[in-house]
Write a protein that holds these residues in place. Structure first.
Motif, PDB file in Angstrom:
ATOM      1  N   LEU A   1     -28.160  16.012  15.108  1.00 54.79           N
ATOM      2  CA  LEU A   1     -28.893  16.700  16.163  1.00 54.79           C
ATOM      3  C   LEU A   1     -28.806  18.219  16.026  1.00 54.79           C
ATOM      4  CD1 LEU A   1     -27.841  14.512  19.205  1.00 54.79           C
ATOM      5  CD2 LEU A   1     -29.987  14.427  17.920  1.00 54.79           C
ATOM      6  N   HIS A   2     -29.923  18.878  16.344  1.00 56.98           N
ATOM      7  CA  HIS A   2     -30.016  20.331  16.304  1.00 56.98           C
ATOM      8  C   HIS A   2     -30.692  20.820  17.576  1.00 56.98           C
ATOM      9  CE1 HIS A   2     -29.709  19.105  12.116  1.00 56.98           C
ATOM     10  NE2 HIS A   2     -29.208  20.296  11.881  1.00 56.98           N
ATOM     11  N   LEU A   3     -30.147  21.863  18.163  1.00 57.40           N
ATOM     12  CA  LEU A   3     -30.698  22.478  19.366  1.00 57.40           C
ATOM     13  C   LEU A   3     -31.345  23.805  18.975  1.00 57.40           C
ATOM     14  CD1 LEU A   3     -30.964  22.768  22.481  1.00 57.40           C
ATOM     15  CD2 LEU A   3     -28.726  23.882  22.421  1.00 57.40           C
ATOM     16  N   VAL A   4     -32.580  24.017  19.410  1.00 55.22           N
ATOM     17  CA  VAL A   4     -33.268  25.285  19.176  1.00 55.22           C
ATOM     18  C   VAL A   4     -33.383  25.998  20.517  1.00 55.22           C
ATOM     19  CG1 VAL A   4     -35.370  26.400  18.356  1.00 55.22           C
ATOM     20  CG2 VAL A   4     -34.546  24.311  17.234  1.00 55.22           C
ATOM     21  N   PHE A   5     -32.920  27.245  20.555  1.00 57.70           N
ATOM     22  CA  PHE A   5     -32.946  28.027  21.788  1.00 57.70           C
ATOM     23  C   PHE A   5     -33.067  29.505  21.442  1.00 57.70           C
ATOM     24  CE2 PHE A   5     -28.657  27.972  20.343  1.00 57.70           C
ATOM     25  CZ  PHE A   5     -28.125  29.203  20.694  1.00 57.70           C
ATOM     26  N   GLY A   6     -33.420  30.297  22.420  1.00 59.41           N
ATOM     27  CA  GLY A   6     -33.528  31.724  22.182  1.00 59.41           C
ATOM     28  C   GLY A   6     -33.754  32.491  23.454  1.00 59.41           C
TER      29      GLY A   6
ATOM     30  N   ARG B   1     -22.312  19.162  14.309  1.00 62.75           N
ATOM     31  CA  ARG B   1     -21.074  19.741  13.773  1.00 62.75           C
ATOM     32  C   ARG B   1     -20.027  19.998  14.850  1.00 62.75           C
ATOM     33  NH1 ARG B   1     -23.559  24.307   9.731  1.00 62.75           N
ATOM     34  NH2 ARG B   1     -24.536  22.861   8.274  1.00 62.75           N
ATOM     35  N   LEU B   2     -20.423  19.909  16.107  1.00 56.79           N
ATOM     36  CA  LEU B   2     -19.496  20.227  17.179  1.00 56.79           C
ATOM     37  C   LEU B   2     -18.411  19.176  17.374  1.00 56.79           C
ATOM     38  CD1 LEU B   2     -21.912  21.655  19.888  1.00 56.79           C
ATOM     39  CD2 LEU B   2     -20.458  22.896  18.275  1.00 56.79           C
ATOM     40  N   ARG B   3     -18.770  17.919  17.149  1.00 59.78           N
ATOM     41  CA  ARG B   3     -17.781  16.866  17.396  1.00 59.78           C
ATOM     42  C   ARG B   3     -18.106  15.652  16.544  1.00 59.78           C
ATOM     43  NH1 ARG B   3     -13.843  14.887  20.631  1.00 59.78           N
ATOM     44  NH2 ARG B   3     -14.113  12.840  21.497  1.00 59.78           N
ATOM     45  N   ASP B   4     -17.110  15.167  15.884  1.00 56.52           N
ATOM     46  CA  ASP B   4     -17.240  13.944  15.101  1.00 56.52           C
ATOM     47  C   ASP B   4     -16.446  12.868  15.824  1.00 56.52           C
ATOM     48  OD1 ASP B   4     -17.208  11.853  13.309  1.00 56.52           O
ATOM     49  OD2 ASP B   4     -16.825  13.120  11.569  1.00 56.52           O
ATOM     50  N   GLU B   5     -17.126  11.883  16.347  1.00 60.22           N
ATOM     51  CA  GLU B   5     -16.481  10.835  17.143  1.00 60.22           C
ATOM     52  C   GLU B   5     -15.443  10.039  16.348  1.00 60.22           C
ATOM     53  OE1 GLU B   5     -16.812  10.436  20.362  1.00 60.22           O
ATOM     54  OE2 GLU B   5     -18.358  11.961  20.551  1.00 60.22           O
ATOM     55  N   GLU B   6     -15.512  10.076  15.038  1.00 61.24           N
ATOM     56  CA  GLU B   6     -14.570   9.333  14.212  1.00 61.24           C
ATOM     57  C   GLU B   6     -13.235  10.061  14.054  1.00 61.24           C
ATOM     58  OE1 GLU B   6     -15.188   6.228  13.060  1.00 61.24           O
ATOM     59  OE2 GLU B   6     -17.042   6.410  14.217  1.00 61.24           O
TER      60      GLU B   6
ATOM     61  N   ALA C   1      -9.932  12.404  15.352  1.00 63.49           N
ATOM     62  CA  ALA C   1      -9.099  12.563  16.541  1.00 63.49           C
ATOM     63  C   ALA C   1      -9.476  13.879  17.238  1.00 63.49           C
ATOM     64  CB  ALA C   1      -7.640  12.611  16.142  1.00 63.49           C
ATOM     65  N   ALA C   2      -9.281  13.936  18.553  1.00 65.47           N
ATOM     66  CA  ALA C   2      -9.606  15.132  19.316  1.00 65.47           C
ATOM     67  C   ALA C   2      -8.727  16.293  18.887  1.00 65.47           C
ATOM     68  CB  ALA C   2      -9.430  14.862  20.809  1.00 65.47           C
ATOM     69  N   SER C   3      -9.286  17.484  18.931  1.00 66.22           N
ATOM     70  CA  SER C   3      -8.500  18.679  18.585  1.00 66.22           C
ATOM     71  C   SER C   3      -7.601  19.031  19.760  1.00 66.22           C
ATOM     72  CB  SER C   3      -9.425  19.852  18.276  1.00 66.22           C
ATOM     73  OG  SER C   3     -10.031  20.324  19.454  1.00 66.22           O
ATOM     74  N   SER C   4      -6.654  19.922  19.524  1.00 63.75           N
ATOM     75  CA  SER C   4      -5.716  20.319  20.585  1.00 63.75           C
ATOM     76  C   SER C   4      -6.442  20.998  21.740  1.00 63.75           C
ATOM     77  CB  SER C   4      -4.653  21.231  20.016  1.00 63.75           C
ATOM     78  OG  SER C   4      -5.260  22.382  19.425  1.00 63.75           O
ATOM     79  N   THR C   5      -7.527  21.711  21.493  1.00 65.21           N
ATOM     80  CA  THR C   5      -8.258  22.366  22.576  1.00 65.21           C
ATOM     81  C   THR C   5      -8.994  21.344  23.430  1.00 65.21           C
ATOM     82  OG1 THR C   5     -10.124  22.796  21.114  1.00 65.21           O
ATOM     83  CG2 THR C   5      -8.551  24.577  21.393  1.00 65.21           C
ATOM     84  N   GLU C   6      -9.485  20.258  22.832  1.00 69.17           N
ATOM     85  CA  GLU C   6     -10.150  19.218  23.617  1.00 69.17           C
ATOM     86  C   GLU C   6      -9.166  18.510  24.525  1.00 69.17           C
ATOM     87  OE1 GLU C   6     -13.794  17.929  20.674  1.00 69.17           O
ATOM     88  OE2 GLU C   6     -11.951  16.803  20.609  1.00 69.17           O
ATOM     89  N   GLU C   7      -7.924  18.406  24.108  1.00 67.21           N
ATOM     90  CA  GLU C   7      -6.892  17.760  24.927  1.00 67.21           C
ATOM     91  C   GLU C   7      -6.589  18.588  26.178  1.00 67.21           C
ATOM     92  OE1 GLU C   7      -5.689  14.752  24.450  1.00 67.21           O
ATOM     93  OE2 GLU C   7      -6.890  14.532  22.627  1.00 67.21           O
ATOM     94  N   LEU C   8      -6.777  19.913  26.117  1.00 63.10           N
ATOM     95  CA  LEU C   8      -6.465  20.778  27.247  1.00 63.10           C
ATOM     96  C   LEU C   8      -7.518  20.688  28.356  1.00 63.10           C
ATOM     97  CD1 LEU C   8      -5.398  24.022  25.355  1.00 63.10           C
ATOM     98  CD2 LEU C   8      -3.908  22.360  26.477  1.00 63.10           C
ATOM     99  N   GLY C   9      -8.756  20.462  27.986  1.00 66.49           N
ATOM    100  CA  GLY C   9      -9.814  20.599  28.956  1.00 66.49           C
ATOM    101  C   GLY C   9     -10.341  19.363  29.491  1.00 66.49           C
TER     102      GLY C   9
END
Length: 80
Positions: A5-10, A65-70, A72-80
């Motif tokens: 997926l790709h988001l186009v914005f401006g 590229r933001l998140r790969d479900e396969e 493990a969550a990063s340490s920052t994802e665990e905080l929020g």
């Protein structure tokens, strides 16, 4: 096959040399696209439409590229 997926914005930037939007409430969300080529085509269309305004910029965000479900969550994802 995985979707990419790709988001186009401006929107209008405060300064053309920086990526800071003048008004984040006025960001133009062009759309979400299932592949890079269709996102690029949409980006190019918007960029060409606004070529006369040096402060207008459009971007392609690689949402896949933001998140790969396969993975493990990063340490920052665990905080929020």
């Amino acid at each position: 096959m995985a979707q990419r997926l790709h988001l186009v914005f401006g929107g209008e930037l405060v300064d053309p040399s920086k990526n800071v939007f003048k008004d984040v409430d006025d960001i133009h969300i062009v759309g979400m696209f299932p592949d890079y080529q269709s996102a690029y085509d949409a980006w190019k269309s918007e960029a060409q439409r606004t070529v006369d305004n040096a402060h207008m910029r459009y971007f392609i965000a690689h949402i896949h590229r933001l998140r790969d479900e396969e993975l493990a969550a990063s340490s920052t994802e665990e905080l929020g």
